[in-house]
Design an enzyme around this catalytic site. Structure first.
Site, PDB file in Angstrom:
ATOM      1  N   ASP A  68       0.808  -1.217   0.000  1.00 23.08           N
ATOM      2  CA  ASP A  68       0.000   0.000   0.000  1.00 23.08           C
ATOM      3  C   ASP A  68       0.844   1.271   0.000  1.00 23.08           C
ATOM      4  OD1 ASP A  68       1.072  -0.112   2.508  1.00 23.08           O
ATOM      5  OD2 ASP A  68      -0.836  -0.112   3.597  1.00 23.08           O
TER       6      ASP A  68
ATOM      7  N   HIS B  97       8.879  -4.155  -3.470  1.00 21.19           N
ATOM      8  CA  HIS B  97       8.047  -4.317  -2.276  1.00 21.19           C
ATOM      9  C   HIS B  97       8.930  -4.806  -1.128  1.00 21.19           C
ATOM     10  CE1 HIS B  97       4.548  -5.221   0.165  1.00 21.19           C
ATOM     11  NE2 HIS B  97       4.961  -6.466   0.328  1.00 21.19           N
TER      12      HIS B  97
ATOM     13  N   CYS C 225       4.778  -0.188   2.867  1.00 17.50           N
ATOM     14  CA  CYS C 225       5.275  -1.523   3.199  1.00 17.50           C
ATOM     15  C   CYS C 225       6.577  -1.495   4.000  1.00 17.50           C
ATOM     16  CB  CYS C 225       5.436  -2.366   1.938  1.00 17.50           C
ATOM     17  SG  CYS C 225       6.534  -1.666   0.680  1.00 17.50           S
TER      18      CYS C 225
END
Length: 296
Positions: free
Chosen positions: A156, A281, A159
């Site tokens: 989002d 990520h 992270c």
């Protein structure tokens, strides 16, 4: 009339059985090693990771071979049909018997089930061949050597901060229990108070010029108030805020260690290049489930 399974359906079911058999074998291996034998438990973890990787590679190769065989047969049929047209052979039209509504429903249901199995097989091929899957396997093997595994963090924009928040919560030390919002705020504040340590490393993506003072102020504001993605500059700031080293484990390159001047146990994060369609990520880590059982 009994439906005849396609080769894809047979192979997918075979793979499911083999995965189930492997899980049973792994459980048996775990049961045969005493929980207090740390050395053998560590070797067991590495052996399990290799068994899973080998099985995935075998399935990938079998699915590739099946796809290749199917493509070849399709080309042969196309070639045969074209030959018949060129030779001008007449095909008698055979009157089809009337199909009942019930039979149509059965046929439609069978076709949908075959299509679903075909999609599953195709998805498994893509997953096994995909960069995300290969990256996850490499990371799992690296983390297993430290008795760790990935703990997923939502993608989002927060992270990195959420992963650090998770690590701090596990330490449960006074003064280190910080939320994602607090971490963002402290990061921005440290960067603004130490402009010379961060501004030279920021450039305007459109011009390539170093950030102006106003651009740097906006950058820090975004760090604090938006879901701006965090990177190495923010991690460097956080090592000073927390006075803790941070280790970032990657699949295809050595781990990055930041803040090594601090001697406490590092916060460990996992950096993934191919986790999501949007790109990079961060995830956090936790003890392997089996390791957790040893400590309980």
């Amino acid at each position: 009339m009994e439906e005849v399974e396609t080769q894809e359906e047979v192979l997918v079911k075979q793979h499911r059985r083999e995965k189930k058999d492997l899980q049973a074998k792994i459980q048996s291996m775990k049961n045969n090693v005493p929980k207090n034998d740390k050395k053998r438990r560590k070797q067991l973890t590495e052996d399990i990771a290799k068994l899973e990787a080998d099985l995935n590679e075998k399935h990938q190769e079998e699915l590739r071979e099946l796809k290749s065989e199917t493509d070849t047969k399709v080309q042969e049929v196309i070639h045969e049909v074209k030959s018949l047209k060129v030779e001008g052979e007449a095909v008698e039209e055979v009157e089809q018997p009337r199909v009942t509504k019930a039979q149509k429903r059965r046929d439609k249901k069978a076709a949908q089930e075959k299509e679903r199995e075909s999609r599953i097989a195709e998805a498994e091929v893509q997953n096994l061949q995909g960069l995300r899957h290969q990256e996850s396997l490499q990371l799992a093997q690296k983390l297993a050597q430290q008795q760790l595994q990935i703990k997923e963090i939502p993608s989002d924009g927060h992270c990195m901060y959420r992963a650090i928040e998770d690590q701090l919560a596990k330490r449960a030390k006074p003064g280190l229990m910080m939320s994602m919002k607090e971490l963002r705020s402290c990061t921005a504040e440290h960067m603004k108070n130490n402009t010379d340590d961060f501004l030279p490393f920021l450039t305007n993506p459109n011009t390539g010029d170093m950030y102006t003072t106003d651009e740097f102020e906006k950058y820090c504001s975004d760090v604090e108030h938006t879901a701006a993605w965090g990177g190495q500059l923010e991690l460097r700031a956080l090592t000073h805020v927390l006075r803790l080293p941070i280790e970032v484990i990657q699949a295809d390159s050595p781990a990055i260690k930041i803040g090594e001047e601090y001697k406490d146990d590092p916060i460990t994060l996992v950096y993934m290049r191919h986790a999501y369609g949007l790109g990079e990520h961060y995830n956090t880590v936790e003890s392997l489930k089996d390791s957790a059982n040893e400590e309980s």
